[in-house]
Design an enzyme around this catalytic site. Structure first.
Site, PDB file in Angstrom:
ATOM      1  N   LYS A   9       0.834  -1.202   0.000  1.00 33.77           N
ATOM      2  CA  LYS A   9       0.000   0.000   0.000  1.00 33.77           C
ATOM      3  C   LYS A   9       0.871   1.255   0.000  1.00 33.77           C
ATOM      4  CE  LYS A   9      -3.615   2.205   2.816  1.00 33.77           C
ATOM      5  NZ  LYS A   9      -2.896   3.491   2.963  1.00 33.77           N
ATOM      6  N   LYS A  14       7.398   1.125   1.874  1.00 33.62           N
ATOM      7  CA  LYS A  14       7.994   0.257   0.851  1.00 33.62           C
ATOM      8  C   LYS A  14       9.351   0.755   0.389  1.00 33.62           C
ATOM      9  CE  LYS A  14       5.324   0.288  -2.654  1.00 33.62           C
ATOM     10  NZ  LYS A  14       4.477   1.218  -1.914  1.00 33.62           N
ATOM     11  N   LYS A  40       5.989   9.285  -8.487  1.00 37.35           N
ATOM     12  CA  LYS A  40       6.602  10.284  -7.597  1.00 37.35           C
ATOM     13  C   LYS A  40       8.115  10.267  -7.715  1.00 37.35           C
ATOM     14  CE  LYS A  40       4.905   8.929  -3.625  1.00 37.35           C
ATOM     15  NZ  LYS A  40       4.289   7.656  -4.061  1.00 37.35           N
ATOM     16  N   ASP A 126      -1.206  -0.355  -4.383  1.00 36.91           N
ATOM     17  CA  ASP A 126      -2.630  -0.276  -4.097  1.00 36.91           C
ATOM     18  C   ASP A 126      -3.412   0.287  -5.277  1.00 36.91           C
ATOM     19  OD1 ASP A 126      -1.532   2.199  -3.808  1.00 36.91           O
ATOM     20  OD2 ASP A 126      -2.417   2.651  -1.860  1.00 36.91           O
TER      21      ASP A 126
END
Length: 270
Positions: A9, A14, A40, A126
């Site tokens: 998610k 992560k 990003k 996600d």
């Protein structure tokens, strides 16, 4: 080459986990590459010491299909880790998943990872989108590790990722290597994650405790291994890299129904 992908998610930690594991692999003497698959383009920030300034998609837009040299998109980070960011469109414009597809196809055409020992793909998990599933679908990664906390929506995302792995595992070599627990200090969190992993048919390969040194290292744009190499938290990441390196229990997961997942979370919450 060991081909790994970290899914989970958004906001679950992560990229922080991936960067510290990449750093640990590099300490083991392995030529390591981390590929950020998120628009990003912040996956490799802790390895480079800054946001990647030239992504694959940046150059694709600039060159419009023209020639791109490997050294233009592969950047050297801490301890010579190779850092690559797929990049993506501006927020609200275009398809980030499509951007991932274009970027990974360009990397493959350039043979950018040909001499690497460990390739670690850090993938937004996600979003149900074919582009983000590409590392699973096309065999870029063969071992998937899902980063999750004991929070319901994190587990919900993890369970959905397991569904995707199951779908593509039947026609390829991709398998689930385990769950990486990234603690949010949820009550009985480790026990919950262990049972969740067992329900999927896998194991909790690591439980990463919440520690302020991670936050301090991030403020200084460093991994924990670079910022506090003698800390207990650095050793947690080293053990995780070692366990991934030796992991032979790779499985096709058995995802849960949402109602069963809710019941599991409720059981530990009570």
């Amino acid at each position: 080459m060991k081909k790994i992908a970290f899914y989970g998610k958004g906001g679950i930690g992560k990229s922080t986990t991936a960067s510290n594991v990449s750093a640990a692999f590099s300490e083991m003497g392995k030529c390591t590459a981390q590929i950020g698959c998120d628009p990003k383009n912040d996956s490799t920030r802790l390895l480079l010491g800054h946001i990647c300034r030239q992504t694959v998609l940046d150059l694709e837009r600039e060159r419009r299909g023209g020639e791109i040299a490997v050294e233009e998109i592969v950047h050297k980070g801490w301890n010579d880790i190779l850092c690559i960011e797929a990049g993506g469109p501006e927020p609200g414009v275009g398809c980030a998943g499509r951007g991932i597809i274009v970027a990974l196809q360009r990397l493959k055409a350039l043979k950018a990872l040909e001499n690497v020992d460990v390739a670690l793909y850090d993938v937004l998990g996600d979003v149900v989108c074919g582009g983000f599933a590409l590392p699973i679908r096309e065999g870029y990664a063969e071992e998937i590790y899902i980063v999750s906390s004991g929070e319901l929506m994190s587990l919900y995302a993890a369970n959905n990722i397991a569904k995707g792995i199951r779908k593509f595992a039947v026609r390829g070599s991709v398998k689930l290597g385990g769950i990486i627990g990234n603690s949010r200090n949820v009550p009985l969190e480790k026990e919950l994650l262990e049972e969740f992993a067992e329900k999927l048919g896998t194991k909790l390969i690591a439980f990463i405790p919440r520690d302020n040194v991670v936050h301090d290292a991030e403020i200084h744009r460093q991994t924990v291994l670079a910022f506090a190499p003698d800390s207990g938290q650095a050793d947690v990441y080293r053990r995780l890299a070692t366990d991934i390196d030796k992991n032979e229990k790779l499985i096709i997961p058995t995802p849960m129904e949402f109602e069963e997942l809710e019941g599991l979370v409720e059981k530990y919450g009570n």
